[in-house]
Design an enzyme around this catalytic site. Structure first.
Site, short mmCIF file in Angstrom:
data_model
loop_
_atom_site.label_atom_id
_atom_site.label_comp_id
_atom_site.label_asym_id
_atom_site.label_seq_id
_atom_site.Cartn_x
_atom_site.Cartn_y
_atom_site.Cartn_z
CG ASP A 42 10.10 27.28 27.23
OD1 ASP A 42 10.25 26.07 26.99
OD2 ASP A 42 9.57 27.70 28.27
N GLY A 45 7.80 21.63 22.93
CA GLY A 45 7.16 20.38 23.35
C GLY A 45 5.66 20.56 23.52
CG HIS A 59 12.41 19.79 19.90
ND1 HIS A 59 12.40 20.85 20.79
CD2 HIS A 59 12.34 18.67 20.67
CE1 HIS A 59 12.34 20.39 22.03
NE2 HIS A 59 12.29 19.07 21.98
CG LEU A 153 23.39 38.37 13.87
CD1 LEU A 153 22.84 39.37 14.89
CD2 LEU A 153 22.25 37.52 13.31
NE ARG A 210 11.07 30.62 29.62
CZ ARG A 210 11.75 29.73 30.31
NH1 ARG A 210 12.70 30.13 31.10
NH2 ARG A 210 11.49 28.46 30.21
C1 FPP Z 1 12.65 24.30 24.97
O1 FPP Z 1 11.34 23.91 24.66
C2 FPP Z 1 13.46 24.12 23.77
C3 FPP Z 1 14.57 23.38 23.72
C4 FPP Z 1 15.13 22.66 24.88
C5 FPP Z 1 15.31 23.23 22.46
C6 FPP Z 1 15.24 24.36 21.49
C7 FPP Z 1 15.63 23.84 20.17
C8 FPP Z 1 15.20 24.26 18.97
C9 FPP Z 1 14.35 25.43 18.77
C10 FPP Z 1 15.56 23.55 17.73
C11 FPP Z 1 16.94 23.07 17.58
C12 FPP Z 1 18.02 24.06 17.74
C13 FPP Z 1 18.90 24.44 16.80
C14 FPP Z 1 19.99 25.38 17.14
C15 FPP Z 1 18.82 23.98 15.41
P1 FPP Z 1 10.71 22.65 25.36
O2 FPP Z 1 10.83 21.50 24.46
O3 FPP Z 1 11.30 22.49 26.72
O4 FPP Z 1 9.22 23.08 25.43
P2 FPP Z 1 8.17 22.71 26.57
O5 FPP Z 1 8.51 23.62 27.71
O6 FPP Z 1 6.88 23.04 25.90
O7 FPP Z 1 8.31 21.26 26.88
#
Ligand code: FPP
Length: 263
Positions: A42, A45, A59, A153, A210
């Protein structure tokens, strides 16, 4: 009261100042390693927005963290690593962001697959994979096929995953077996339910990490987290590196798990 508990959890799970990766490694007891670590990746963004950049930038940076964490998980001999990459609720995001995430998944699997094979990592996508866009489904199928015989793994990538949906699917599968007289209602116990989840045959997570300062389970591994230890940190996922994972493991090993019993 709740705020002070939360503050305590955060303080106690933050990284110790000036402790190096090597020191943390020496503090790890190999006989008490968690078998399964789950991570809610998390904060991508917010990390990007704080830098005046679009969310996609966060991301992309998050993929670098993922790379590092998969490598170290394999190096230190974890049995299972599960990461939450896309939830059943993430479809509510703008189309553009969903496309970015799917493209990053495809790019990641394409670039990493050789190294994952070399490191004996078995890739498993968990979730409703059949609903993903075709290019993502193809990338997942190739990763499954290429790493099928790997014995190191187990790397679960939760994609279009929701804990409630996973339970609904398990109930449906069990009901179908009962209707076909393959299973008696009396045989439905906790083990039967575990055996109908995406993680069937794997140990439940010992540790859930988390990052990014939120304190939610977010529909992740609802059944499997029953006795999991939580490790929360304010570090955003794009800044999360092996040193944070090692700190989480050291902290985990200091905890006393009672599973509802006494010492
Ligand atoms: C949550 O952070 C994250 C996600 C919904 C996507 C996680 C994806 C990646 C780390 C990269 C792509 C994945 C792979 C498997 C290659 P958020 O964007 O909701 O963060 P925020 O809470 O700050 O908005």
């Amino acid at each position: 009261m709740i705020r002070s508990i939360v503050n305590f959890i955060c303080r106690s799970s933050g990284r110790e100042a000036d402790v190096s990766e090597e020191t943390l490694k020496t503090r790890l007891d190999p006989s008490r390693m968690p078998r399964h670590v789950a991570i809610i990746m998390d904060g991508n963004g917010r990390w990007a927005l704080r830098r005046g950049m679009p969310r996609a930038y966060g991301h992309r940076a998050g993929v670098e963290s993922l790379r590092d964490i998969v490598r170290v998980s394999s190096e230190i001999g974890l049995k299972v690593l599960t990461v939450y990459a896309f939830s059943t609720e993430n479809w509510k995001r703008p189309r553009e962001e969903i496309d970015v995430l799917m493209n990053l998944l495809v790019e990641y699997l394409h670039k990493e697959i050789d190294e994952l094979c070399r490191n004996n990592v078995k890739v498993r996508a968990i979730g409703k994979i059949e609903e993903l866009p075709a290019h993502a489904r193809r990338a997942v199928a190739i990763a499954h096929e290429r790493t099928e015989s790997c014995t190191g793994l187990i790397f679960n990538i939760a994609l279009n995953y929701g804990g409630r949906m996973e339970l609904v699917e398990a109930v449906r599968a069990i009901s179908a077996k009962v209707a076909r007289n393959e299973l008696s209602p009396d045989d439905i116990g906790q083990e039967a339910i575990s055996n109908h989840l995406y993680t069937a045959g794997q140990p439940d997570p010992d540790l859930l990490i988390r990052p990014s300062g939120d304190y939610r389970v977010s529909n992740f591994l609802l059944w499997q987290l029953a006795y999991t230890e939580f490790w929360l940190t304010d570090v955003m996922w794009p800044d999360f590196r092996r040193i944070h994972l090692l700190q989480a493991l050291v902290d985990f090993q200091r905890r006393q798990r009672r599973f509802g019993g006494l010492n």
